[in-house]
Design an enzyme around this catalytic site. Structure first.
Site, PDB file in Angstrom:
ATOM      1  N   SER A 142       0.889  -1.309  -0.051  1.00 55.79           N
ATOM      2  CA  SER A 142       0.083  -0.103  -0.120  1.00 55.79           C
ATOM      3  C   SER A 142       0.907   1.209   0.028  1.00 55.79           C
ATOM      4  O   SER A 142       1.795   1.452  -0.864  1.00 55.79           O
ATOM      5  CB  SER A 142      -1.050  -0.168   1.276  1.00 55.79           C
ATOM      6  OG  SER A 142      -1.862   0.982   1.374  1.00 55.79           O
ATOM      7  N   TYR A 156      -4.713   8.070  -6.699  1.00 57.08           N
ATOM      8  CA  TYR A 156      -3.705   7.138  -6.356  1.00 57.08           C
ATOM      9  C   TYR A 156      -4.074   6.650  -4.960  1.00 57.08           C
ATOM     10  O   TYR A 156      -4.239   5.583  -4.401  1.00 57.08           O
ATOM     11  CB  TYR A 156      -2.452   7.695  -6.139  1.00 57.08           C
ATOM     12  CG  TYR A 156      -1.486   6.773  -5.350  1.00 57.08           C
ATOM     13  CD1 TYR A 156      -0.642   5.781  -6.415  1.00 57.08           C
ATOM     14  CD2 TYR A 156      -0.774   7.295  -4.567  1.00 57.08           C
ATOM     15  CE1 TYR A 156       0.189   4.907  -5.849  1.00 57.08           C
ATOM     16  CE2 TYR A 156       0.160   6.433  -3.876  1.00 57.08           C
ATOM     17  CZ  TYR A 156       0.535   5.264  -4.723  1.00 57.08           C
ATOM     18  OH  TYR A 156       1.664   4.536  -4.023  1.00 57.08           O
ATOM     19  N   LYS A 160      -5.138   3.043  -3.119  1.00 56.27           N
ATOM     20  CA  LYS A 160      -4.621   2.456  -2.165  1.00 56.27           C
ATOM     21  C   LYS A 160      -5.842   2.243  -0.826  1.00 56.27           C
ATOM     22  O   LYS A 160      -5.486   1.304  -0.156  1.00 56.27           O
ATOM     23  CB  LYS A 160      -3.400   3.287  -1.491  1.00 56.27           C
ATOM     24  CG  LYS A 160      -2.139   3.394  -2.691  1.00 56.27           C
ATOM     25  CD  LYS A 160      -1.905   1.892  -2.909  1.00 56.27           C
ATOM     26  CE  LYS A 160      -0.722   1.917  -3.930  1.00 56.27           C
ATOM     27  NZ  LYS A 160      -0.067   0.496  -4.145  1.00 56.27           N
ATOM     28  N   THR A 191      13.239   4.881  -4.763  1.00 55.68           N
ATOM     29  CA  THR A 191      12.764   3.707  -5.791  1.00 55.68           C
ATOM     30  C   THR A 191      12.717   4.729  -7.126  1.00 55.68           C
ATOM     31  O   THR A 191      12.838   6.078  -6.984  1.00 55.68           O
ATOM     32  CB  THR A 191      11.647   2.874  -5.739  1.00 55.68           C
ATOM     33  OG1 THR A 191      10.559   3.958  -5.653  1.00 55.68           O
ATOM     34  CG2 THR A 191      11.564   2.163  -4.347  1.00 55.68           C
TER      35      THR A 191
END
Length: 291
Positions: A142, A156, A160, A191
């Protein structure tokens, strides 16, 4: 591979989105500890170097989580190769920066297919396997945005939040089968989420420049500067899976902790401030819960 009977035996993992980011870090952590892995990606050739290092314990398959046939094929491949699935990690997905009014119907459907329905279908495909085994662990990636709403990220957050509600209810549905469910709620990690994995919409609206536009600028400026370490996140996820009593939620990162604590405080403040209105809507004489 009787890992349901022997807690220290190697586990079989199925992880989505293993080419980069959390998925790649977790794939490496799992294989380094001696577990088995069905690593998936839309382009499995990107996993070649990883599979070459662990040819006896890893297999790569193509998986586009928006394609139902790919989902069932990946589950079948894991069973055919390793005989079981102990851990499913729904990791694949991407971000989207846009105010709600800026997102078209087509963009909304495409986004939810990737970021919610793909995970949903994978859980549905894996659950019969785990029920038959009498054990298993579903780990759903999540976000802090699964509990905290952020302007410029309404879709988004919506995806989630949906994953969070589904997972929380699912944990109660499958507890008697020996199946566990954990939500991972990362903050900002280093990331490619802020870069390649961050989507925008075709039509922006000038009126939202200070919301979605500013949010997009923040993400771009933060790229490569995020405080979270994906390798440490991977170790935390492994620790959760190995725990006999894993949490339903695990926040990752000091920023996640701070934002979630702030949200919980706001919820309590609103509940307390509006308690009399809340309890006044009952047919029966209400009970004073403020003790």
């Amino acid at each position: 591979m009787n890992s349901d009977k022997d807690p220290v035996a190697p586990k079989v993992w199925l992880i989505t989105g293993c080419s980069t980011g959390f998925g790649r870090a977790l794939a490496e952590a799992v294989l380094q500890k001696g577990d088995y892995l069905l690593a998936t990606a839309r382009k499995p050739e990107q996993l070649g170097a990883l599979i070459k290092l662990y040819p006896e314990t890893a297999k790569a398959v193509r998986l586009d989580i928006t394609v139902f046939q790919d989902i069932q094929a990946a589950v079948d491949s894991a069973i055919a190769t390793f005989g079981r699935i102990d851990v499913l990690v729904n990791n694949a997905g991407h971000g989207l920066i846009a105010a709600l009014e800026e997102v078209s119907d087509e963009e909304t459907h495409q986004f939810f297919e990737t970021n919610f329905f793909g995970a949903l279908r994978l859980m549905q495909a894996v659950l019969p396997v785990m029920r038959r085994q009498g054990s298993g662990h579903i780990v759903n990636l999540s976000s802090t945005a699964g509990l905290v709403g952020f302007g410029g990220s309404s879709l988004y957050c919506g995806a989630k939040f949906a994953l969070e509600g589904t997972s929380e209810a699912l944990a109660k549905e499958v507890e008697s089968f020996g199946v566990k469910v954990t939500l991972i709620e990362p903050g900002a990690f280093r990331t490619d989420f802020n870069g390649r994995s961050l989507a925008t919409v075709e039509q922006s609206i000038d009126a939202y420049a200070s919301v979605s536009g500013a949010s997009l600028q923040w993400f771009k400026e933060m790229d490569g500067q995020q405080p979270g370490d994906p390798a440490k996140a991977a170790q935390a996820i492994v620790q959760v899976v190995e725990s006999p009593h894993p949490p339903i939620r695990l926040a990752l990162g000091t920023d996640a902790m701070s934002l979630i604590q702030e949200k919980l405080g706001r919820v309590k403040t609103d509940l307390d401030a509006w308690q009399q209105v809340t309890v006044s809507t009952d047919y029966l004489e209400h009970v004073n819960y403020a003790k």
